[in-house]
Each structure stands twice: as structure tokens, then as C-alpha cells.
Design an enzyme around this catalytic site. Structure first.
Site, mmCIF file in Angstrom:
data_model
loop_
_atom_site.group_PDB
_atom_site.id
_atom_site.type_symbol
_atom_site.label_atom_id
_atom_site.label_comp_id
_atom_site.label_asym_id
_atom_site.label_seq_id
_atom_site.Cartn_x
_atom_site.Cartn_y
_atom_site.Cartn_z
ATOM 1 N N ARG A 1 47.547 55.782 47.499
ATOM 2 C CA ARG A 1 48.037 54.507 48.036
ATOM 3 C C ARG A 1 49.190 54.741 49.005
ATOM 4 O O ARG A 1 49.280 54.082 50.047
ATOM 5 C CB ARG A 1 48.471 53.572 46.905
ATOM 6 N N CYS B 1 57.575 50.021 44.743
ATOM 7 C CA CYS B 1 56.185 50.317 44.383
ATOM 8 C C CYS B 1 55.315 49.302 45.107
ATOM 9 O O CYS B 1 55.562 49.004 46.272
ATOM 10 C CB CYS B 1 55.997 50.274 42.862
#
Length: 296
Positions: free
Chosen positions: A197, A253
Site C-alpha cells: 500500500r 496510516c
């Protein structure tokens, strides 16, 4: 005392009146699964707090997928559950501690230090044949007065500034180099998401793929042992050894949840100036002008 407690530590103190156990189980994509699991069975005496209904505000244009709850709103919810300013809270989940760490961070943000995470979570507790129940406790409401700690939080403007400083300072995004090699005490951005990611190769949750320019990638699960417990302070110090302890660190995050275990791990490793970018990647990309980096 450490930010985490063992299962046997909790078992020995299971019914102490000053303690509140909080079940934080939640599954992304299955918003009712956590509460349903709690209603089926939980640690005796535990109350339930939902990631999206209790530990987040409603989603808006900015703020990410899990915006921080308003301090007074969260304080009122805690008080209703019998959690006061002198309570000791032990939080657990079944997701490697990420939701419990969100509550841990939020309570400390509200000025409450007596909060801990149960090592291993619910499944490890049950596997040891420790007691579980479906009984939901009746709680006497308490009083919780928040004392917000703004220094624990970073906003998007501060992250933009750090990103620009980091890129211009010459650090190599995506590699674990000592930022002190580029500039003394240069601020550090840490991306807590999985490597794919971060690289922009496998984005299934947010509209844009990649990372904030200048951010380094330290996957949050790398702070844990195979059994779901956090690594020791010495192991974590080694894990973060390439980071400058004199630098300010901002952790993010996808939506401000899995960054919290990294905040805990950094503090356990001895870092003193660690802030959370609560909106995280999902907030960053809500501003069209914000740059996006991909790859190494």
C-alpha cells in the site's frame, strides 16, 4: 509500567472495582461483527466501544475515514460506561491490538494515563481457557473530565511542512536511512501501512494509491511477535534504530487506527516526541493539491 499487560496479570485483577475492561473488537467491512462477537462472549465485566460509532466522528469532506471523536463527546460516552478520571482501563480486541491501541491513544490524548492493552487479545485469552461470558454488566455512570493534550496530534498543515522539509532535506523516501545523515533532527514521517500500500501497488480502501512524499515505511505489525504481543523495548529500539531519537516523529496510516500501535511501539523504544496524524492517508488525499509519491 508498560503500556501492555499480560493475560495472567489481568486474570489476577479481573474484578478490581477501579478497573474497566473495554472490548474494542471491530472488523473493517463488517461493522456489526465486533458488537455481535461481544454480545456472544467477552471477558467478564467488559463493556464495548465501537471503532466507528464511539472512537470516531462521522465522516466528512476531510478528516479521513475515521475522524477523531470530539473530546467532550467521547468523555460523555466514557462516563456513561462508568469510566472516570481515576479508572484503570484495560482494552483488548482480536485484530492484533490495532483498535485497542486507538482507545489507548485517545484516552492519553484526553489526559488519561491509566490505560493498557491486553497482550494477545481475546482469542489468546480464550485459548488459555480463561473465563468468558455473554453477561453485559450494569455500569454506574461516572464523571470524566478531558484534559486534551494537543501536542500529541499533528494536522494536515504540519504534515505538509514536514513532508516538504524532508524531501528538500535530502532523505530517501521508502528506505530506512538515518535522517540525521541529511539534517540534524529533521522531522520524520512514518507510514504504518503494509509495504504494497505504501508503494501504491495494492490500494483497496482509499481513492488514491501511494504515500506522503518523504515518508518512511514501518509496517505496524512488524512491532509485534508471532503471538500478537508487542516486542520488547530492546527489540523495538533495534527495529527503529535508524531513526534519530532527537527528531520529532509524525505517524500515519490509512485512517489513524493502525498508526496507534506504531506510536505505542516508538514510545516503548524510547522516542519522546511522537505525534499522530489522525486523518492519515485518507485525509491527505482529500486535498487535491497534496502531492502523492509511489514506489521506493
Amino acid at each position: 509500567m508498560d503500556a501492555t499487560v499480560t493475560r495472567r496479570w489481568l486474570l489476577a485483577r479481573l474484578y478490581e472495582p477501579e478497573q474497566t475492561i473495554v472490548d474494542c473488537r471491530f472488523t473493517l467491512g463488517k461493522p456489526e461483527a465486533g458488537r455481535e462477537s461481544y454480545e456472544q462472549e467477552h471477558i467478564p465485566g467488559a463493556v464495548y466501544l465501537d471503532l466507528e460509532h464511539d472512537l470516531s466522528s462521522p465522516v466528512g469532506e476531510h478528516g479521513g475515514r475515521h475522524p477523531l471523536p470530539e473530546p467532550q463527546v467521547l468523555a460523555a460516552r466514557l462516563a456513561k460506561l462508568g469510566i472516570g478520571n481515576h479508572s484503570r482501563i484495560v482494552a483488548y480486541d482480536d485484530e492484533s491490538g490495532m483498535n485497542a491501541a486507538r482507545l489507548w491513544w485517545l484516552l492519553r490524548y484526553l489526559g488519561h494515563e491509566q490505560v493498557f492493552i491486553l497482550e494477545g487479545g481475546f482469542s489468546a485469552w480464550k485459548a488459555e481457557k480463561f473465563p468468558v461470558t455473554d453477561h453485559q454488566p450494569v455500569r454506574v455512570p461516572s464523571t470524566f473530565e478531558p484534559k486534551v493534550q494537543p501536542q500529541m496530534l499533528a494536522d494536515v498543515d504540519q504534515v505538509r511542512q514536514v513532508s516538504e522539509q524532508t524531501v528538500n532535506g535530502g532523505t530517501h523516501a521508502g528506505t530506512h536511512v538515518s535522517v540525521s545523515d541529511a539534517a540534524s533532527a529533521l522531522p520524520i514521517l512514518i507510514d504504518s501501512r503494509a509495504n504494497d500500500r505504501y508503494h501504491g501497488k495494492n490500494e483497496t480502501l482509499d481513492k488514491k494509491a501511494g504515500h506522503i512524499p518523504g515518508a518512511l515505511n514501518y509496517f505496524w505489525k512488524d512491532t509485534q511477535n508471532a503471538d500478537g504481543s508487542f516486542k520488547s523495548a530492546e527489540q523495538l529500539a533495534e527495529h527503529f534504530a535508524e531513526l534519530d531519537k532527537d527528531a520529532g516523529i509524525i505517524v500515519y496510516c490509512g485512517s489513524g487506527v493502525t498508526a496507534c500501535p506504531n506510536v505505542l511501539a516508538l514510545e516503548k523504544a524510547g522516542f519522546k516526541n511522537v505525534r499522530l496524524y489522525a486523518g492519515s492517508w485518507s485525509d491527505w488525499i482529500s486535498y487535491e493539491e497534496n502531492p502523492v509519491a509511489t514506489g521506493e
